[in-house]
Structure formats: C-alpha cells, structure tokens
Write an enzyme that holds these catalytic residues in place. Structure first.
Site, PDB file in Angstrom:
ATOM      1  N   PHE A 140      49.790  42.261  41.786  1.00 45.56           N
ATOM      2  CA  PHE A 140      49.014  43.254  41.038  1.00 45.56           C
ATOM      3  C   PHE A 140      47.734  43.548  41.811  1.00 45.56           C
ATOM      4  O   PHE A 140      46.977  42.640  42.133  1.00 45.56           O
ATOM      5  CB  PHE A 140      48.653  42.764  39.627  1.00 45.56           C
ATOM      6  N   ASP A 225      43.520  39.823  48.648  1.00 48.05           N
ATOM      7  CA  ASP A 225      42.960  40.309  47.392  1.00 48.05           C
ATOM      8  C   ASP A 225      42.472  39.097  46.603  1.00 48.05           C
ATOM      9  O   ASP A 225      43.271  38.287  46.121  1.00 48.05           O
ATOM     10  CB  ASP A 225      44.023  41.094  46.619  1.00 48.05           C
ATOM     11  N   LYS A 254      35.608  41.578  39.561  1.00 45.74           N
ATOM     12  CA  LYS A 254      35.548  40.684  38.385  1.00 45.74           C
ATOM     13  C   LYS A 254      34.294  39.794  38.350  1.00 45.74           C
ATOM     14  O   LYS A 254      33.248  40.258  37.957  1.00 45.74           O
ATOM     15  CB  LYS A 254      36.829  39.854  38.308  1.00 45.74           C
TER      16      LYS A 254
HETATM   17  C1  LIG Z   1      44.329  40.600  41.937  1.00 42.64           C
HETATM   18  C2  LIG Z   1      43.811  41.860  41.312  1.00 42.64           C
HETATM   19  N1  LIG Z   1      43.587  42.918  42.090  1.00 42.64           N
HETATM   20  C3  LIG Z   1      43.103  44.069  41.589  1.00 42.64           C
HETATM   21  C4  LIG Z   1      42.810  44.200  40.241  1.00 42.64           C
HETATM   22  C5  LIG Z   1      42.242  45.488  39.713  1.00 42.64           C
HETATM   23  O1  LIG Z   1      40.922  45.314  39.364  1.00 42.64           O
HETATM   24  P1  LIG Z   1      40.185  46.313  38.355  1.00 42.64           P
HETATM   25  O2  LIG Z   1      40.849  46.129  37.014  1.00 42.64           O
HETATM   26  O3  LIG Z   1      38.753  45.915  38.362  1.00 42.64           O
HETATM   27  O4  LIG Z   1      40.392  47.692  38.872  1.00 42.64           O
HETATM   28  C6  LIG Z   1      43.036  43.109  39.397  1.00 42.64           C
HETATM   29  C7  LIG Z   1      42.781  43.218  37.963  1.00 42.64           C
HETATM   30  O5  LIG Z   1      43.249  42.457  37.145  1.00 42.64           O
HETATM   31  C8  LIG Z   1      43.552  41.907  39.939  1.00 42.64           C
HETATM   32  O6  LIG Z   1      43.786  40.840  39.181  1.00 42.64           O
END
Ligand SMILES: Cc1ncc(COP(=O)(O)O)c(C=O)c1O
Length: 395
Positions: A140, A225, A254
């Site tokens: 994700f 990520d 986050k």
């Molecule tokens: C690993 C990862 N990457 C990207 C995102 C996307 O982040 P945002 O919701 O701040 O756009 C998330 C969100 O849960 C995530 O867990």
C-alpha cells in the site's frame, strides 16, 4: 447547545462523501495514550490515528512548539526560506542518513515525488520514456494515481484504470520474483520496508540486502516507503536501519508531524534528480508543520523514544506470543517494535467492535489481521490492559 452523538454522526453522513465506513464514535479529545469521546467515554488507543500520534496526545513541549509557530507565521510558500523548514530538513537528514529532503502534505504525495525522482533519474541517463518500476504485491502506497499504480491491490485500482504505465509486481520476500522482472528499462524498486496495510509482514534480511545488491548491480533506485513503519516504530528510527542498508529514496509521513499534515521524500545526492521546475507544492512543508516535525525529531532524540520502543515492543511481542499460544482463534502473530499484528481465523470486525465497547481502539489490516500501532510512548501496563481486553473480546 451541544447536540447528541447521533446528531453529529447523521450530520457528517449527510455532508461527507461516503468513502469511509466510520466507527460510530465521535472523538472529542485525547490525553497521553487515551482518547475520549463526546460522552466522556475513555479509550486506550492502540491505533494512534493510524500510526500518526507517535508521541500520544499533548506530549510535553509539542503543543507549545505548534502554538508558538501559529503566533509567528503559518505559511510562506516555498518561494521563501524560513527557520522551521531549514531546521526540520537538517534534523530529518541527520536521523535518516539521507542527503536531500522535499516536504509534502501527505504520504501519497511523498510517493509521487519518489516516483518522479526515479523516472527522471533514468531519463537523465538515456532520454527514454519507457522506464519501469517494480513494486510488491499486497503493498500500500497511497490513493493518488501514481501511488495507487504502485499499490499491489487490484481491488483499489480496478475502478480507476488505466494506472500509470510500466509498473510490475513481484512477491514480497521473494528475491527471485523481483530479479525475474528486472530489465534494462527498470528504474526503481519500491517497497514498504515493513508491509503495514497488507497485513503486517516483516521483510527478511536476505530479501532487503538482496534488493540493495540487485539495485547496485543494475543502477536501479531502491525506494523504501517508511510512511507507516518509519519514525521509530520498528525500534530503529527508520526500518531500513534494522538491515544496515541505505535506500536511494525514502518516503516518510504519518508520525513525522505527530498529527499535523506533513510528509517528505528524502534522497541521496545521487538520486537527487529533480531540479527547479520539476516539482512543487504550495503548502508542502510550511513553517507550521515543519515546526511540529522539528519538535518531534528533538523529542525523539532527547527522550530516547526509539530505545523505549525497543523495550516496550519486545514486551508487546512476548505478550502477543503468549496470547497466540492460548487460543486457536489467532492463527499467526507478526511484526516488530510497535507495529505488530495478529491474524484471526475470521474477519476481525466483531473483535474490533467489542474492543471499542470495552474501551480499546484497535484497527484491522489485510485479511483478518488486527493491527497494533499504538503511540510509541505506551508503557508495559498499557500492553497488559490491552491484552486483558483483547482476550475477553476474542473469547
Ligand atoms: C506505507 C504507506 N504508504 C503510503 C501511505 C499513504 O499515506 P497518506 O494516507 O498520508 O497519503 C500509507 C497510508 O496508510 C502507508 O501506510
């Protein structure tokens, strides 16, 4: 006059686009590792706003830092310099070992920047427009079109096709499956250093080290990520540091702002392909959110948050192992530090709802997984309390 909880829920459902099935709780305020709803009911928070509130609610010094910046200057645009932005960037560089920082408003935007950096890096080498990215199944990375395109979940992509081109998906923790997809067009490999949303899957050391080597051999950029697993959650400031490797690009969000909307992509000098005109954002990393991030990074260092995660994370791991051994309703337990999950033999909705009734907030991930991403400041006594409630809900 204060309306009833149901009146606020009805109002929200009437006005908001229905993209979430929200829990029927109207949260009002937080204190430490507890949240309180409108009726004053207290909840032990093991979700932290989805891995955001690393320092819990009202950590000493955090509110003051944000409030002071509100009184000074909230926004400047990225056409000017400001002290909080320069300081936050420098501290993030130091914590990550990376060379360059670009601040964004969210995680998904950090991923967009990472993808653009990788594509431009490859374009500078050969001037071609056919570059490919290898991403992982069950990953994700966010909801904007680029981030969605590298998200290995068909269900999220289906209504929005076509995705951006040139993305291939490999199996997480299967180096051969990645190697099989590498060719002369590959510009980047992107992965969550620990898969969160997909069900809390920890990367094997041989996999991460193998990816680093594969990227080095083929001049491919490795993008980690760390939006969910970064910022101390795994017991290192960034999860890749557990493996002693250095990615070319890192995405963060986050917990970086602990509640204010800030993300970032960081890169090494080698991967710093973007130049003026290539990328921008009006709000991204304004003085307000950078003052918050700067304070968060100070607190992490001064109050040894990472060391605390190692201690309490190990305790959580041991307690969840015991719980897993006690019941056949839990079929697996995974994770590290303060990002852990238990996989149930059924959908976790009922357990999550029962937990809420008993004053505990937990969330789900992937298939049948209950995910634990509490504030990093929880103590062993909170783990005990959580386990006691969870036990009742599972039984
Ligand atoms: C690993 C990862 N990457 C990207 C995102 C996307 O982040 P945002 O919701 O701040 O756009 C998330 C969100 O849960 C995530 O867990």
């Amino acid at each position: 006059m204060k309306k009833s909880k149901q009146a606020y829920i009805d109002e929200a459902e009437h006005a908001l686009l229905h993209t979430y099935n929200r829990f029927p709780i109207v949260l009002d305020h937080g204190e430490g590792v507890y949240l309180y709803d409108l009726d004053g009911k207290k909840y032990l928070d093991f979700a932290a706003g989805i891995a955001v509130f690393a320092l819990g609610y009202h950590y000493p010094g955090y509110d003051e830092a944000v409030k002071n910046q509100v009184d000074k200057l909230i926004h400047t645009s990225n056409l000017f310099y400001s002290v909080p932005v320069a300081e936050a960037a420098e501290k993030l560089k130091k914590a990550s070992g990376m060379d360059r920082v670009f601040f964004t408003n969210s995680g998904t935007e950090a991923i967009e920047g990472a993808i653009k950096s990788a594509r431009k890096y490859a374009w500078l080498k050969d001037g071609k427009h056919d570059h490919e990215i290898i991403a992982m199944k069950h990953s994700f990375h966010g909801r904007s079109m680029g981030a969605l395109s590298v998200t290995g979940n068909e269900h999220y992509q289906e209504p929005f096709k076509p995705m951006i081109g040139g993305v291939k998906f490999a199996e997480y923790n299967d180096l051969d499956s990645v190697r099989a997809l590498v060719n002369e067009k590959t510009c980047a490999i992107i992965l969550e250093t620990l898969q969160g949303e997909g069900g809390v899957y920890v990367a094997e050391e041989a996999f991460i080290k193998g990816l680093r080597q594969l990227c080095d051999e083929n001049d491919i950029l490795l993008i980690c990520d760390e939006i969910q697993c970064g910022m101390g959650r795994t017991g290192s400031m960034f999860c890749y540091q557990n493996y002693n490797i250095c990615p070319d690009i890192v995405t963060v969000a986050k917990a970086l702002g602990c509640g204010v909307p800030i993300g970032a992509f960081l890169c090494t000098e080698k991967a710093a392909s973007l130049t003026p005109g290539d990328h921008g954002t009006t709000y991204g990393g304004n003085p307000l959110v950078c003052a918050a991030a700067s304070k968060v990074l100070d607190i992490f260092e001064q109050d040894h948050i990472v060391e605390h995660v190692q201690e309490v994370g190990t305790y959580l791991y041991e307690e969840l192992e015991k719980l897993t051994a006690e019941t056949d309703k839990i079929v697996a337990h995974r994770g590290m530090g303060l990002i852990q999950g238990i996989e149930l033999n059924e959908a976790p909705g009922t357990v999550i709802q029962k937990a809420q009734e008993k004053g505990l907030i937990v969330i789900s991930a992937g298939n049948n997984v209950i995910r634990f991403v509490p504030p990093l400041i929880i103590q062993k006594e909170h783990v005990d309390k959580m386990i006691a409630i969870l036990k009742q809900c599972i039984e």
